[in-house]
Design an enzyme around this catalytic site. Structure first.
Site, PDB file in Angstrom:
ATOM      1  N   LYS A  18       7.168   0.077  -0.007  1.00 52.56           N
ATOM      2  CA  LYS A  18       8.571   0.251  -0.382  1.00 52.56           C
ATOM      3  C   LYS A  18       9.431   0.672   0.799  1.00 52.56           C
ATOM      4  O   LYS A  18      10.599   0.327   0.868  1.00 52.56           O
ATOM      5  CB  LYS A  18       8.695   1.271  -1.523  1.00 52.56           C
ATOM      6  CG  LYS A  18       8.156   0.732  -2.828  1.00 52.56           C
ATOM      7  CD  LYS A  18       9.054   1.091  -3.979  1.00 52.56           C
ATOM      8  CE  LYS A  18       8.601   0.350  -5.225  1.00 52.56           C
ATOM      9  NZ  LYS A  18       8.914   1.028  -6.444  1.00 52.56           N
ATOM     10  N   LYS A  75       4.684 -16.129 -13.880  1.00 52.11           N
ATOM     11  CA  LYS A  75       4.946 -15.309 -15.056  1.00 52.11           C
ATOM     12  C   LYS A  75       6.438 -15.038 -15.202  1.00 52.11           C
ATOM     13  O   LYS A  75       7.184 -15.119 -14.236  1.00 52.11           O
ATOM     14  CB  LYS A  75       4.171 -13.993 -14.981  1.00 52.11           C
ATOM     15  CG  LYS A  75       4.707 -13.015 -13.967  1.00 52.11           C
ATOM     16  CD  LYS A  75       4.092 -11.654 -14.208  1.00 52.11           C
ATOM     17  CE  LYS A  75       4.943 -10.549 -13.618  1.00 52.11           C
ATOM     18  NZ  LYS A  75       6.209 -10.343 -14.322  1.00 52.11           N
ATOM     19  N   LYS A 132      11.464  -9.892 -14.965  1.00 46.51           N
ATOM     20  CA  LYS A 132      12.827  -9.438 -15.220  1.00 46.51           C
ATOM     21  C   LYS A 132      13.696  -9.494 -13.965  1.00 46.51           C
ATOM     22  O   LYS A 132      14.901  -9.654 -14.064  1.00 46.51           O
ATOM     23  CB  LYS A 132      12.843  -8.047 -15.848  1.00 46.51           C
ATOM     24  CG  LYS A 132      12.241  -6.921 -15.050  1.00 46.51           C
ATOM     25  CD  LYS A 132      12.466  -5.608 -15.791  1.00 46.51           C
ATOM     26  CE  LYS A 132      11.343  -4.614 -15.636  1.00 46.51           C
ATOM     27  NZ  LYS A 132      10.940  -4.264 -14.270  1.00 46.51           N
TER      28      LYS A 132
HETATM   29  P1  ATP Z   1       9.681  -7.280 -11.773  1.00 46.14           P
HETATM   30  O1  ATP Z   1      10.114  -8.704 -11.644  1.00 46.14           O
HETATM   31  O2  ATP Z   1      10.724  -6.303 -11.349  1.00 46.14           O
HETATM   32  O3  ATP Z   1       8.324  -7.010 -11.207  1.00 46.14           O
HETATM   33  P2  ATP Z   1       8.472  -7.442 -14.356  1.00 46.14           P
HETATM   34  O4  ATP Z   1       9.102  -8.222 -15.457  1.00 46.14           O
HETATM   35  O5  ATP Z   1       7.300  -8.024 -13.677  1.00 46.14           O
HETATM   36  O6  ATP Z   1       9.598  -7.033 -13.350  1.00 46.14           O
HETATM   37  P3  ATP Z   1       7.364  -4.788 -14.284  1.00 46.14           P
HETATM   38  O7  ATP Z   1       8.346  -3.665 -14.217  1.00 46.14           O
HETATM   39  O8  ATP Z   1       6.683  -5.243 -13.033  1.00 46.14           O
HETATM   40  O9  ATP Z   1       8.095  -6.040 -14.985  1.00 46.14           O
HETATM   41  O10 ATP Z   1       6.273  -4.434 -15.359  1.00 46.14           O
HETATM   42  C1  ATP Z   1       6.581  -3.732 -16.546  1.00 46.14           C
HETATM   43  C2  ATP Z   1       5.468  -3.996 -17.533  1.00 46.14           C
HETATM   44  O11 ATP Z   1       5.647  -5.297 -18.118  1.00 46.14           O
HETATM   45  C3  ATP Z   1       4.072  -3.974 -16.952  1.00 46.14           C
HETATM   46  O12 ATP Z   1       3.222  -3.322 -17.874  1.00 46.14           O
HETATM   47  C4  ATP Z   1       3.714  -5.434 -16.836  1.00 46.14           C
HETATM   48  O13 ATP Z   1       2.308  -5.641 -16.934  1.00 46.14           O
HETATM   49  C5  ATP Z   1       4.439  -6.044 -18.018  1.00 46.14           C
HETATM   50  N1  ATP Z   1       4.822  -7.437 -17.779  1.00 46.14           N
HETATM   51  C6  ATP Z   1       5.654  -7.870 -16.809  1.00 46.14           C
HETATM   52  N2  ATP Z   1       5.837  -9.179 -16.888  1.00 46.14           N
HETATM   53  C7  ATP Z   1       5.079  -9.628 -17.931  1.00 46.14           C
HETATM   54  C8  ATP Z   1       4.831 -10.908 -18.519  1.00 46.14           C
HETATM   55  N3  ATP Z   1       5.419 -12.005 -18.033  1.00 46.14           N
HETATM   56  N4  ATP Z   1       4.021 -10.982 -19.592  1.00 46.14           N
HETATM   57  C9  ATP Z   1       3.416  -9.865 -20.072  1.00 46.14           C
HETATM   58  N5  ATP Z   1       3.595  -8.630 -19.564  1.00 46.14           N
HETATM   59  C10 ATP Z   1       4.420  -8.500 -18.506  1.00 46.14           C
HETATM   60 MG    MG Z   2       6.348  -6.990 -11.934  1.00 46.21          MG
END
Ligand code: ATP
Ligand code: MG
Length: 349
Positions: free
Chosen positions: A122, A211, A214
């Site tokens: 980070k 995947k 967000k």
């Molecule tokens: P970023 O793009 O900021 O990494 P993200 O959508 O991947 O966001 P995270 O904050 O990394 O979300 O993860 C939050 C939670 O959501 C974690 O427990 C992660 O395993 C779950 N998660 C993230 N994306 C998915 C997905 N596409 N399907 C299922 N679970 C997910």
């Molecule tokens: Mg993530």
């Protein structure tokens, strides 16, 4: 009193960006299931780590609102915040977190902190402003855990190192001062106890080899929990599939279609086998997408109605109640640490 003697599972609920359907199915739902499964036997602490939110720059005008919104999402996902073993609280409302962090800081070495991979990563990403907060955040996390004598802290792999340093700091402190802190279980025991991430990965709607995320800039790739049902329906209808022309559940060859089959199963509460029995072999992608879009639309309508029914006042009342209870536990631990280091007199007997 009996309540407080139950072993504690502690988990932080953080999200600064708008969550997606992937986050909901992959993180919120499993956390709610965890609560349903373990409350009764365990005490469950679900806190919003608001002090952790600005170790890297954020928009501070939305922090307070997002803290509440965050919790509302979990409640709308089914978290039973009225369960006597479930405590939801805001970190910054319990000053013992900050106070214990300082004490622990003085028993933590800069050398060991410099080895934290997440800090290295980070600080690389935010090289223009590497703050003390970013450097110090694992110690705050140690305080979050130790204050409540937490045994289990279901975290992802990215947090294993921080959990281990929590154990190191607590052990060091206990060796010097006696049994002040409960040492949380090691990462191996943790992962054995709670299968947090069962590997569910909802796919991006525009590039199903990836995947859904967000933080993606491609709005069409993700269903946000704040999307209107109409927006969501459009995104599903235009989701990328394939040119095979027949529905099959196979993530290797048809990741788009398979992800949609999976979404349909998860949102309708039917098993994957049932859903597959209905759709596999069919050739009408449009009709299939319409069924998925309807399920997503219905889900969002219901979810958003539940969300709207939770008032700030109601939530704050529950938080304040639970924060008073949690402050008692936290302050008792803090006092033990203060007495150990000589800030407070030890009470004899
Ligand atoms: P970023 O793009 O900021 O990494 P993200 O959508 O991947 O966001 P995270 O904050 O990394 O979300 O993860 C939050 C939670 O959501 C974690 O427990 C992660 O395993 C779950 N998660 C993230 N994306 C998915 C997905 N596409 N399907 C299922 N679970 C997910
Ligand atoms: Mg993530």
């Amino acid at each position: 009193m009996e309540l407080m003697t139950k072993p504690t599972i502690l988990t932080g609920v953080r999200s600064n960006e708008e969550p997606t359907l992937g986050n909901f199915l992959g993180a919120f739902v499993p956390m709610v299931e965890m609560q349903k499964k373990y409350a009764g036997e365990y005490q469950i602490n679900m806190f919003v780590p608001d002090l952790h939110s600005f170790t890297t720059p954020i928009d501070h005008t939305t922090l307070y609102k997002n803290t509440l919104k965050n919790l509302k999402y979990f409640i709308a996902a089914g978290l039973d915040i009225n369960h006597p073993d479930v405590f939801v609280y805001r970190q910054s409302y319990i000053p013992a977190h900050s106070e214990l962090t300082w004490i622990l800081d003085c028993f933590t070495y800069t050398g060991e902190m410099s080895r934290m991979t997440q800090f290295k990563e980070k600080s690389g990403e935010h090289s223009e402003s590497v703050t003390m907060g970013l450097f110090n955040y694992p110690v705050l996390m140690a305080a979050d855990i130790l204050l409540y004598n937490a045994k289990y802290v279901p975290v992802g792999e990215d947090q294993f190192q921080h959990l281990e340093i929590t154990r190191d700091i607590a052990t060091r402190f206990n060796n010097k001062f006696g049994e002040i802190f409960t040492i949380p279980a090691d990462t191996k025991t943790q992962t054995g106890f709670i299968e947090r991430d069962k590997g569910l990965r909802i796919r991006s709607l525009t590039d199903p080899s990836k995947k859904m995320s967000k933080s993606s800039n491609d709005e069409k790739s993700k269903i946000l929990l704040s999307d209107t049902p109409e927006q969501a329906v459009k995104k599903i209808m235009s989701a990328t599939t394939d040119s095979i022309g027949e529905i099959n559940f196979d993530f290797e060859t048809q990741p788009g279609i398979s992800s949609l089959l999976q979404i349909l199963s998860l949102l309708t509460g039917r098993t994957q086998e049932e859903v597959n029995a209905e759709w596999v072999g069919k050739t009408q992608y449009g009709e299939f997408k319409r069924a998925v879009a309807d399920a997503v639309g219905t889900f969002l309508t219901d979810f958003q109605a539940r969300l709207a029914s939770i008032s700030d006042e109601q939530l704050i009342a529950i938080l304040e109640h639970s924060e008073r209870r949690m402050a008692e536990t936290a302050n008792a631990t803090l006092l033990r640490a203060q007495q150990a280091v000589g800030l407070r007199p030890k009470v004899e007997g």
